[in-house]
Design an enzyme around this catalytic site. Structure first.
Site, PDB file in Angstrom:
ATOM      1  N   GLU A  97     -16.143  -9.097  18.650  1.00  0.00           N
ATOM      2  CA  GLU A  97     -16.615  -7.832  19.219  1.00  0.00           C
ATOM      3  C   GLU A  97     -17.976  -7.972  19.888  1.00  0.00           C
ATOM      4  OE1 GLU A  97     -16.580  -8.532  16.024  1.00  0.00           O
ATOM      5  OE2 GLU A  97     -18.533  -7.995  15.215  1.00  0.00           O
ATOM      6  N   GLU A 135     -34.233  -1.800  20.559  1.00  0.00           N
ATOM      7  CA  GLU A 135     -34.241  -1.316  19.181  1.00  0.00           C
ATOM      8  C   GLU A 135     -35.308  -0.249  18.998  1.00  0.00           C
ATOM      9  OE1 GLU A 135     -32.966  -4.093  15.842  1.00  0.00           O
ATOM     10  OE2 GLU A 135     -35.120  -3.998  15.541  1.00  0.00           O
ATOM     11  N   GLU A 159     -34.094   2.935  20.529  1.00  0.00           N
ATOM     12  CA  GLU A 159     -33.057   3.487  19.662  1.00  0.00           C
ATOM     13  C   GLU A 159     -33.697   4.145  18.430  1.00  0.00           C
ATOM     14  OE1 GLU A 159     -30.951   0.548  17.383  1.00  0.00           O
ATOM     15  OE2 GLU A 159     -29.044   1.609  17.587  1.00  0.00           O
ATOM     16  N   SER A 208     -29.196  -0.814  13.151  1.00  0.00           N
ATOM     17  CA  SER A 208     -29.354  -0.718  14.603  1.00  0.00           C
ATOM     18  C   SER A 208     -28.139  -1.324  15.281  1.00  0.00           C
ATOM     19  CB  SER A 208     -30.615  -1.485  15.019  1.00  0.00           C
ATOM     20  OG  SER A 208     -30.561  -1.768  16.393  1.00  0.00           O
ATOM     21  N   LYS A 241     -25.790 -18.155  12.568  1.00  0.00           N
ATOM     22  CA  LYS A 241     -25.675 -17.894  14.014  1.00  0.00           C
ATOM     23  C   LYS A 241     -24.394 -18.489  14.579  1.00  0.00           C
ATOM     24  CE  LYS A 241     -29.502 -15.629  14.968  1.00  0.00           C
ATOM     25  NZ  LYS A 241     -29.424 -14.231  15.409  1.00  0.00           N
ATOM     26  N   CYS A 255     -36.774 -16.452   9.398  1.00  0.00           N
ATOM     27  CA  CYS A 255     -36.036 -17.525  10.078  1.00  0.00           C
ATOM     28  C   CYS A 255     -36.684 -18.894   9.904  1.00  0.00           C
ATOM     29  CB  CYS A 255     -35.921 -17.220  11.557  1.00  0.00           C
ATOM     30  SG  CYS A 255     -35.359 -15.556  11.868  1.00  0.00           S
ATOM     31  N   CYS A 299     -31.115  -8.293  13.463  1.00  0.00           N
ATOM     32  CA  CYS A 299     -31.272  -9.618  14.077  1.00  0.00           C
ATOM     33  C   CYS A 299     -30.674 -10.739  13.258  1.00  0.00           C
ATOM     34  CB  CYS A 299     -32.745  -9.938  14.289  1.00  0.00           C
ATOM     35  SG  CYS A 299     -33.577  -8.718  15.275  1.00  0.00           S
ATOM     36  N   GLU A 359     -21.963 -15.893  13.950  1.00  0.00           N
ATOM     37  CA  GLU A 359     -22.216 -14.733  14.809  1.00  0.00           C
ATOM     38  C   GLU A 359     -21.659 -14.946  16.219  1.00  0.00           C
ATOM     39  OE1 GLU A 359     -26.141 -12.117  15.383  1.00  0.00           O
ATOM     40  OE2 GLU A 359     -26.216 -13.986  16.485  1.00  0.00           O
TER      41      GLU A 359
END
Lengths: 593, 179
Positions: free
Chosen positions: A370, A283, A286, A323, A362, A521, A303, A365
Site C-alpha cells: 500500500e 506531518e 497535519e 500520522s 526498512k 535510528c 517514521c 517497509e
C-alpha cells in the site's frame, strides 16, 4: 540509601565492590574483562553459556561469574590454568555443533563466538557434532534471516525481544537436541509478531541472526548501465559508518560517505534528510490541522517501520492517531520517481532507488504494497501495464551492508576527500539530521510548528527535554498561547506504555514521537556492531554536532523543499501530497497460522 | 443463533466456553498457564492442543504466543498432534531394549494401520492409527528397569511385556485400530 561495599580480592589484589553486583561487573570495575557469550547487563544474567567461569576460594567448583554475586571477603581468580582449561572445554563443546563456515557468515569478524574462540586459543575441536539433523533456515522475513544451526541458545535475543521491545515474537522451543529459538509453531519470523527492528541481530553473539542481505542485487543494478541508480542515505548512517573505517565513535563522516557512494557508481547521491524535511512539513501541517479541530490527538509519528508494525499488531485501536505521513525513506522514493523523474525527463521505469538505512525493518517497509505510489502516478500517463510495476524504493541496504560494499570495492574510505550530496534531493537542514536520534523528529517538528503557528522563528531551538537516553521523555511548550504537551519514547517497551495510555483515552499529550530502537535510528538493527549505551550516546552527539554546524536548522527553510512545493506539490497536505506522501495502516493478525 | 467463526478460533463455540471456564478457574494462580493447558488438553477431543486453541488461550490469558508454544513443547505431557483414544508407550531404555522392547514395537507396527507413516527411531516416535483409536509413542526410560521390558497402556504400566501379552492387551482395547 547508600549502597554497601564489600572488600574482595581479585587475582590477589585487594579492592572494593558494591555488595550484590555480579562478578562480571565487579571484575570489569577492576579492569578485567570476563569472556561471556550470553551475559547482557541487567537483561540476560542466566549463566547459559558457561564461558564466564571464575575460581572463588572455598567453592568446590568453578563458578559462573554472571550469576555469582559479590560477598564480603570473597577471593576471586580469573586467570588460572584451571580456568583456562575449563573455558576452552566449554567453548569447544559449543563449537562442536556450530557450523564451521565462518568465511561465508554474515557476522564474520563481528562474531563474539569467533572472537572468544580465538582469544582462548582454540585450535581444534575435540568433540564430535551431536546434532543429528540440521535445522532449516528461517528466511520467511524480508528483514532478518535466522539460522538455528548457528544458535548457541544464549537467550539474548529472547530477552531483548521480550524485555526491551516487549514484542515476544521468539522463545525457546522444544528440549534437548531439538531445542531452538523460534516463533509460535515454528512458523518463522515473517509470520510472527516480529517487528523487524533487528535488536536481536545486534545482541546475537553468533551469525544465528543477521540481516537479509541485498548486496548482490545492488551490485547487479549498479552494473546495469541502462539504469539510473539513485542512492539515499538516512541521517543515522553518517553518525556511525566511520566506526568501521577506523574513526572514533561519534565522529560524523558525512563528506566521506557521499564521496564513497559516488565511487561505488551511483548516478546521484541524494539524502533521505531531504525527505525528512519534507516529512516535517507534511506531518507538521497535519498535526496543526488535527490540533485545530481537536481531532485524532495525540498525533503519533510514523517514521519508524518497526513501530508501525508494532502498532498494527498490538494497538489496532489507535491506528487513526498515527500520522498518515509515509516515512522519509518512502517519501523520498515517491518524490524521486515522480517529481525528479519528471523534472529531469527520465523514464521512471529506469530509475532504481537504493536506500542505505540503519534499520532492518526498512526492508519490510519498502515491500509494503500500500505504500508504493509512483507506479500509480505514472500508470495512466505512460500507459503502463501491471507487468511493469515498480516499487518506490527498490532495495534497502543496512549500514553494515554498505560498509561491506565499500570494502569490497576497495575504496579507501578514511582518506577520501569530503564531497557533498547532489542537488536537488540532497539538500537538507539540521532539523533532518537529528531525525536519527530519539527525540529528533519531535524537536524538528516543533521548530517548524512554532513558525507555522506564530509566524516567527523559535529562538532557542535546542529542546534538551526530549534529548537523551531516558526511556520516556516529556516536554511542554507554549506556542501562540497554547500549551503543547509532547512525549517521546524509544524502545517498543516504552512505546507500549504510552500507547496503553492512548488506548485508554487517558493520554495527556498532543504529539508523541515513537522510535522502535533504543536511542533512535542511531541504535538501529542495521548499524555497525557493537551497539551499547555508550556508543548510542556518542552517535547521538555526532548528530547534534552536525545540526549545529549547518546553515539551515529548520525544515521549512530547506530551499529544495520550498521549490518542490512551488513546482510540483503546490501545498502541504494537498491533493498530490496525499497521493504520494501519505499512506494508511491496517490491523494485523499477530501470527499467520 | 448462528456464530461467526474464523479459522483462527477454536472450531466450536462450545470449545471456547469450555476454555473460558477453565481459564476463569485458574486465572492468577501460580502455574496458571500449565493448569489451563493441561485441562484444555484433557477435555479436548483427541487429547491434543490445536494451534487455534493455543491462540485462544494466549489471547485470553495475555501470555505471548511464543511463551505458550514454548511451554507446550517443553513438557512431553502436551500433545500438538491428535491422539488416538488409547495410548501405548513403549520404553526404549537400555534395560528394556536388551529385554526385547524393539520386538514389541515391531509387532505393534505390523498389526496397526498407520497409513504411510513408519517408525523412525532417529526421531521422536509418535504414530496414530488412521482411525484415531491407538497412538504409540516411545520413551527413553520409565525408571522401572527391573520390570523390563515395560509398556504403558493408558497410564497403566505393564511389566515384563512380551509379544503374546501385547496381543492380549491389544484385543482388550477396541479392535478397530487393527489392520
Amino acid at each position: 540509601m547508600g549502597k554497601k561495599t564489600c572488600n574482595v580480592k581479585i587475582n590477589g589484589t585487594n579492592c572494593q565492590a558494591e555488595e550484590g553486583i555480579n562478578l562480571v561487573e565487579a571484575c570489569l570495575q577492576q579492569g578485567i574483562i570476563i569472556p561471556t557469550l550470553c551475559y547482557l547487563k541487567d537483561l540476560n544474567e542466566s549463566g547459559a553459556c558457561s564461558v564466564c567461569l571464575v575460581e572463588v576460594k572455598g567453592a568446590k567448583t568453578l563458578l559462573r561469574a554472571c550469576v555469582t554475586k559479590v560477598r564480603d571477603g570473597m577471593e576471586i581468580y580469573t586467570d588460572t590454568e584451571r580456568i583456562r582449561r575449563a573455558r576452552k572445554v566449554v567453548v569447544e563443546l559449543i563449537l562442536a555443533n556450530h557450523p564451521k563456515d565462518c568465511l561465508g557468515c554474515e557476522k564474520n569478524q563481528n562474531c563474539d563466538l569467533q572472537r572468544i574462540a580465538y582469544e582462548l586459543g582454540i585450535e581444534n575441536i575435540r568433540y564430535p557434532k551431536t546434532r543429528q539433523k540440521d535445522f532449516s533456515i528461517d528466511n520467511s522475513s524480508p528483514s532478518i534471516i535466522r539460522d538455528p544451526n548457528k544458535c548457541i541458545l544464549c537467550g539474548r535475543c529472547i530477552e531483548v525481544c521480550s524485555k526491551i521491545q516487549e514484542v515476544n515474537a521468539i522463545d525457546f522451543i522444544k528440549r534437548g537436541h531439538a531445542m531452538q529459538v523460534s516463533t509460535f509453531f515454528d512458523g518463522g519470523l515473517g509470520n510472527s509478531e516480529c517487528t523487524n527492528c533487528g535488536q536481536c541481530v545486534l545482541v546475537c553473539p553468533t551469525g544465528a541472526l543477521a540481516e537479509n542481505n541485498s548486496i548482490g542485487e545492488v551490485w547487479r543494478v549498479l552494473d546495469d548501465k541502462e539504469q539510473i541508480v539513485i542512492v539515499q542515505t538516512a541521517p543515522a548512517i553518517r553518525a556511525a559508518i566511520g566506526e568501521a573505517f577506523g574513526f572514533n565513535t561519534g565522529v560524523p563522516t558525512t563528506g566521506k560517505l557521499a564521496a564513497s557512494l559516488r565511487r561505488l557508481g551511483f548516478s546521484k547521491i541524494f539524502d533521505t534528510q531531504f525527505a525528512a524535511d519534507l516529512t516535517i512539513i507534511e506531518e507538521g501541517s497535519e498535526f496543526l490541522t488535527r490540533l485545530k479541530n481537536n481531532d485524532k490527538i495525540p498525533t503519533i509519528t510514523s517514521c519508524s517501520p518497526g513501530w508501525i508494525k508494532f502498532g498494527e499488531t498490538f494497538f489496532p485501536g489507535i491506528l487513526d492517531n498515527i500520522s498518515t505521513c509515509k516515512s522519509p525513506q518512502q517519501m523520498f522514493g515517491a518524490i524521486a520517481k515522480t517529481y525528479y523523474a519528471q523534472k529531469m525527463n527520465i523514464d521512471p521505469r529506469k530509475i532504481k532507488i537504493i536506500s542505505v538505512m540503519p534499520c532492518t525493518a526498512k526492508k519490510f517497509e519498502a515491500l509494503r504494497p500500500e505504500i508504493n505510489s509512483a507506479f500509480s502516478f505514472w500508470k495512466d500517463k505512460l500507459a503502463l501495464s501491471k507487468k511493469e510495476y515498480f516499487p518506490d524504493v527498490d532495495y534497502v541496504l543496512t549500514t553494515r551492508e554498505l560498509i561491506r560494499m565499500i570494502k569490497e570495492a576497495g575504496i579507501d574510505y578514511a582518506n577520501l576527500a569530503d564531497e557533498g550530496f547532489d542537488d536537488p534531493l540532497g539538500v537538507s537542514t539540521g532539523a533532518a539530521t537529528i531525525f536519527g536520534a530519539s527525540g529528533g523528529v519531535m524537536e524538528a517538528a516543533l521548530r517548524s510548528a512554532y513558525f507555522y503557528l506564530t509566524g516567527t522563528e523559535l529562538k532557542d531551538i535546542e529542546l534538551n527535554a526530549v534529548r537523551g537516553l531516558s526511556g520516556i521523555k516529556e516536554a511542554s511548550l507554549e506556542i501562540a498561547g497554547k500549551k503543547i504537551k509532547v512525549a517521546v519514547a524509544h524502545g517498543l517497551g516504552n512505546a507500549r506504555k504510552l500507547m496503553q495510555q492512548v488506548a485508554r483515552g487517558e493520554s495527556p499529550y498532543h504529539f508523541i514521537e515513537i522510535m522502535a530502537c533504543p536511542g533512535g535510528c542511531i541504535g538501529g538493527g542495521g548499524q555497525p556492531l557493537p551497539v551499547n549505551d555508550e556508543i548510542r550516546k556518542l552517535r547521538i552527539k555526532a548528530l547534534y554536532q552536525e545540526d549545529r554546524s549547518l546553515a539551515y536548522r529548520r525544515s521549512h527553510q530547506n530551499p529544495a523543499v520550498i521549490k518542490l512545493y512551488s513546482e510540483f506539490l503546490k501545498k502541504p497536505n494537498g491533493h498530490l501530497s496525499h497521493k504520494l506522501l501519505h499512506t494508511h495502516y491496517h490491523k494485523r493478525q499477530p501470527v499467520k497460522i | 443463533m448462528k456464530y461467526s467463526l474464523t479459522k483462527h478460533r477454536p472450531e466450536k463455540i462450545k470449545d471456547r466456553l469450555r476454555i473460558d471456564n477453565i481459564i476463569s478457574r485458574h486465572k492468577d494462580t501460580p502455574g496458571e498457564l500449565l493448569n489451563i493447558l493441561e485441562e484444555t488438553q484433557i477435555l479436548s477431543k483427541y487429547n491434543y492442543l490445536s494451534p487455534a486453541q493455543l491462540k485462544y488461550i494466549a489471547e485470553k490469558t495475555s501470555y505471548p504466543l511464543s511463551v505458550v508454544y514454548s511451554v507446550t513443547t517443553f513438557y512431553s505431557f502436551f500433545n500438538l498432534k491428535p491422539q488416538g483414544e488409547h495410548c501405548i508407550i513403549v520404553c526404549r531404555g537400555t534395560a528394556c531394549h536388551t529385554k526385547g522392547s524393539r520386538r514389541i514395537l515391531d509387532y505393534l507396527e505390523s498389526v496397526l494401520d498407520f497409513g504411510d507413516e513408519k517408525i523412525n527411531e532417529g526421531e521422536k516416535v509418535f504414530l496414530t492409527t488412521k482411525d484415531k483409536v491407538i497412538t504409540i509413542k516411545t520413551v527413553a526410560c520409565f525408571g522401572q528397569c527391573a520390570l523390563a521390558p515395560v509398556v504403558e497402556v493408558d497410564g497403566i504400566i505393564h511389566s515384563r511385556m512380551t509379544v503374546e501379552k501385547m496381543k492380549k492387551v491389544l484385543s482388550a482395547l477396541k479392535k478397530k485400530g487393527l489392520k
